[in-house]
Scaffold this motif. Structure first.
Motif, PDB file in Angstrom:
ATOM      1  N   VAL A   1      41.590  39.932  22.739  1.00 49.69           N
ATOM      2  CA  VAL A   1      41.743  38.475  22.740  1.00 49.69           C
ATOM      3  C   VAL A   1      41.156  37.840  24.000  1.00 49.69           C
ATOM      4  N   ARG A   2      40.639  38.651  24.909  1.00 53.45           N
ATOM      5  CA  ARG A   2      40.019  38.103  26.115  1.00 53.45           C
ATOM      6  C   ARG A   2      38.556  37.778  25.849  1.00 53.45           C
ATOM      7  N   PRO A   3      38.033  36.757  26.510  1.00 54.49           N
ATOM      8  CA  PRO A   3      36.653  36.311  26.249  1.00 54.49           C
ATOM      9  C   PRO A   3      35.599  37.146  26.978  1.00 54.49           C
ATOM     10  N   GLN A   4      35.737  38.459  26.900  1.00 48.00           N
ATOM     11  CA  GLN A   4      34.764  39.366  27.500  1.00 48.00           C
ATOM     12  C   GLN A   4      34.543  40.550  26.567  1.00 48.00           C
ATOM     13  N   SER A   5      33.450  41.252  26.762  1.00 47.74           N
ATOM     14  CA  SER A   5      33.149  42.420  25.944  1.00 47.74           C
ATOM     15  C   SER A   5      34.276  43.446  26.042  1.00 47.74           C
ATOM     16  N   ALA A   6      34.732  43.951  24.896  1.00 50.45           N
ATOM     17  CA  ALA A   6      35.787  44.963  24.888  1.00 50.45           C
ATOM     18  C   ALA A   6      35.321  46.228  25.597  1.00 50.45           C
ATOM     19  N   ALA A   7      34.061  46.622  25.359  1.00 50.65           N
ATOM     20  CA  ALA A   7      33.540  47.835  25.993  1.00 50.65           C
ATOM     21  C   ALA A   7      33.512  47.689  27.507  1.00 50.65           C
ATOM     22  N   LEU A   8      33.118  46.512  27.997  1.00 45.44           N
ATOM     23  CA  LEU A   8      33.071  46.283  29.441  1.00 45.44           C
ATOM     24  C   LEU A   8      34.467  46.337  30.052  1.00 45.44           C
ATOM     25  N   GLN A   9      35.438  45.781  29.355  1.00 44.41           N
ATOM     26  CA  GLN A   9      36.811  45.802  29.870  1.00 44.41           C
ATOM     27  C   GLN A   9      37.363  47.227  29.920  1.00 44.41           C
ATOM     28  N   VAL A  10      37.082  48.011  28.883  1.00 46.35           N
ATOM     29  CA  VAL A  10      37.545  49.400  28.869  1.00 46.35           C
ATOM     30  C   VAL A  10      36.831  50.191  29.958  1.00 46.35           C
ATOM     31  N   LEU A  11      35.533  49.968  30.081  1.00 46.90           N
ATOM     32  CA  LEU A  11      34.751  50.659  31.116  1.00 46.90           C
ATOM     33  C   LEU A  11      35.277  50.348  32.507  1.00 46.90           C
ATOM     34  N   GLY A  12      35.614  49.085  32.727  1.00 42.93           N
ATOM     35  CA  GLY A  12      36.066  48.686  34.046  1.00 42.93           C
ATOM     36  C   GLY A  12      37.541  48.928  34.306  1.00 42.93           C
ATOM     37  N   SER A  13      38.275  49.402  33.309  1.00 43.93           N
ATOM     38  CA  SER A  13      39.710  49.609  33.480  1.00 43.93           C
ATOM     39  C   SER A  13      40.030  50.779  34.406  1.00 43.93           C
ATOM     40  N   GLU A  14      39.072  51.667  34.581  1.00 48.98           N
ATOM     41  CA  GLU A  14      39.306  52.843  35.426  1.00 48.98           C
ATOM     42  C   GLU A  14      37.991  53.266  36.060  1.00 48.98           C
ATOM     43  N   PHE A  15      38.007  53.445  37.365  1.00 46.43           N
ATOM     44  CA  PHE A  15      36.850  53.962  38.101  1.00 46.43           C
ATOM     45  C   PHE A  15      37.359  55.106  38.952  1.00 46.43           C
ATOM     46  N   GLU A  16      37.026  56.351  38.556  1.00 47.07           N
ATOM     47  CA  GLU A  16      37.649  57.542  39.144  1.00 47.07           C
ATOM     48  C   GLU A  16      36.900  57.972  40.406  1.00 47.07           C
ATOM     49  N   LEU A  17      37.244  57.296  41.512  1.00 48.07           N
ATOM     50  CA  LEU A  17      36.559  57.556  42.780  1.00 48.07           C
ATOM     51  C   LEU A  17      36.828  58.960  43.310  1.00 48.07           C
ATOM     52  N   THR A  18      37.933  59.575  42.875  1.00 43.53           N
ATOM     53  CA  THR A  18      38.271  60.914  43.373  1.00 43.53           C
ATOM     54  C   THR A  18      37.246  61.964  42.946  1.00 43.53           C
ATOM     55  N   ARG A  19      36.384  61.620  41.981  1.00 50.87           N
ATOM     56  CA  ARG A  19      35.357  62.574  41.553  1.00 50.87           C
ATOM     57  C   ARG A  19      34.318  62.807  42.640  1.00 50.87           C
ATOM     58  N   ILE A  20      34.448  62.087  43.741  1.00 46.81           N
ATOM     59  CA  ILE A  20      33.582  62.322  44.892  1.00 46.81           C
ATOM     60  C   ILE A  20      33.706  63.764  45.366  1.00 46.81           C
ATOM     61  N   GLY A  21      34.907  64.340  45.236  1.00 46.70           N
ATOM     62  CA  GLY A  21      35.111  65.731  45.648  1.00 46.70           C
ATOM     63  C   GLY A  21      34.222  66.676  44.871  1.00 46.70           C
ATOM     64  N   ARG A  22      34.147  66.477  43.564  1.00 47.05           N
ATOM     65  CA  ARG A  22      33.291  67.319  42.721  1.00 47.05           C
ATOM     66  C   ARG A  22      31.823  67.055  43.011  1.00 47.05           C
ATOM     67  N   MET A  23      31.499  65.780  43.261  1.00 49.32           N
ATOM     68  CA  MET A  23      30.119  65.424  43.566  1.00 49.32           C
ATOM     69  C   MET A  23      29.672  66.044  44.886  1.00 49.32           C
ATOM     70  N   LEU A  24      30.589  66.113  45.844  1.00 45.51           N
ATOM     71  CA  LEU A  24      30.258  66.704  47.144  1.00 45.51           C
ATOM     72  C   LEU A  24      29.853  68.163  46.985  1.00 45.51           C
ATOM     73  N   GLN A  25      30.599  68.890  46.167  1.00 46.84           N
ATOM     74  CA  GLN A  25      30.241  70.280  45.941  1.00 46.84           C
ATOM     75  C   GLN A  25      28.884  70.383  45.258  1.00 46.84           C
ATOM     76  N   ALA A  26      28.623  69.492  44.299  1.00 49.95           N
ATOM     77  CA  ALA A  26      27.332  69.495  43.610  1.00 49.95           C
ATOM     78  C   ALA A  26      26.198  69.256  44.597  1.00 49.95           C
ATOM     79  N   VAL A  27      26.401  68.342  45.531  1.00 48.19           N
ATOM     80  CA  VAL A  27      25.362  68.043  46.530  1.00 48.19           C
ATOM     81  C   VAL A  27      25.124  69.254  47.430  1.00 48.19           C
ATOM     82  N   VAL A  28      26.195  69.941  47.830  1.00 40.79           N
ATOM     83  CA  VAL A  28      26.054  71.135  48.687  1.00 40.79           C
ATOM     84  C   VAL A  28      25.289  72.231  47.944  1.00 40.79           C
ATOM     85  N   MET A  29      25.639  72.469  46.676  1.00 41.53           N
ATOM     86  CA  MET A  29      24.932  73.485  45.889  1.00 41.53           C
ATOM     87  C   MET A  29      23.474  73.088  45.667  1.00 41.53           C
ATOM     88  N   PHE A  30      23.244  71.798  45.458  1.00 40.94           N
ATOM     89  CA  PHE A  30      21.883  71.319  45.257  1.00 40.94           C
ATOM     90  C   PHE A  30      21.046  71.559  46.515  1.00 40.94           C
TER      91      PHE A  30
END
Length: 266
Positions: free
Chosen positions: A104-133
């Protein structure tokens, strides 16, 4: 059109900012979660390490080459999960009735769902990927140039799109089941596990499946062969972008689910 895109990106940036500020309210919890993410993916790295302590190569691929291949796919997965985490948690939004308010909000449903959660803690996994790379780059004897750097960039872009599409498909199933489907984890988390090694090592059938049905091989195996010099055609530089086709059926399935959505009654 351009104005709409700018407005959408600005709104998404606001969602991300809110999620980051929320995470920073509990810095100790955030730090522990980052460390936990690093350690979880570190177990997968140990599995690769122990394998190469017994064997010098796997189907002709060396330890440094495998780490390079795995690190790129792990980075793709981590970036996609960080940005598209809202779709991963979407089943709860449907069960709780929160999605009714989204509609019922005047915005895209997909955008609202996408923006409902941003998992910044995945930086830990990304850090390991960068080290291996970094380790893979330094020990793989690859003659790096602008074309191969572009290949890696295309692999990341294609991989993020592929995993985001899979999260979207999994979310769309919730319109019909009121819950996520566990078998989708085979294609999402399973890809991260199988991605430890180039897809070609698993046999012809699986390579065909991951080429034409769920295009992991397009963002991992084929461009990787170009990186290490086993393929010379520059066509493989752009092969990862071909994998983006999967987002179209994923988006159509999502739109189909919305059209047939009925409230959970929560």
């Amino acid at each position: 059109m351009i104005h709409t895109i700018k407005k959408t990106m600005r709104l998404y940036g606001h969602y991300v900012s809110v999620n980051i500020r929320s995470a920073m309210q509990y810095k100790s919890s955030f730090l522990l979660s980052v460390i936990g993410q690093f350690l979880v993916s570190f177990n997968v790295f140990l599995g690769v390490l122990f394998m190469f302590q017994r064997f010098s190569s796997v189907e002709g691929f060396t330890y440094s080459q495998v780490l390079l291949c795995f690190s790129i796919l792990l980075l793709e997965f981590s970036l996609a999960e960080m940005a598209a985490r809202g779709f991963d948690l979407f089943p709860y939004m449907v069960r709780s009735g929160e999605f009714d308010r989204v509609l019922v909000r005047p915005q895209s449903a997909a955008l609202q769902v996408l923006g409902s959660e941003f998992e910044l803690t995945r930086i830990g996994r990304m850090l390991q990927a960068v080290v291996m790379f970094a380790y893979g780059v330094l020990h793989s004897d690859i003659a790096w140039n602008a074309v191969k750097v572009l290949t890696v960039v295309n692999m990341l872009v294609g991989g993020i799109v592929v995993f985001a599409a899979l999260f979207l498909i999994c979310a769309a199933f919730s319109f019909f089941t009121l819950d996520g489907l566990e078998f989708m984890n085979i294609f999402i988390d399973g890809a991260r596990e199988f991605g430890k090694y180039p897809m070609g090592v698993y046999g012809k059938r699986l390579l065909q499946l991951t080429t034409f049905v769920i295009p992991y091989a397009l963002v991992q195996y084929y461009p990787f062969l170009f990186l290490i010099g086993q393929r010379t055609s520059q066509f493989f530089v752009f092969v990862p972008l071909l994998a983006c086709w999967i987002f179209l059926p994923a988006w159509l399935f999502w739109r189909f689910g919305i059209r047939h959505y009925q409230s959970s009654g929560s």
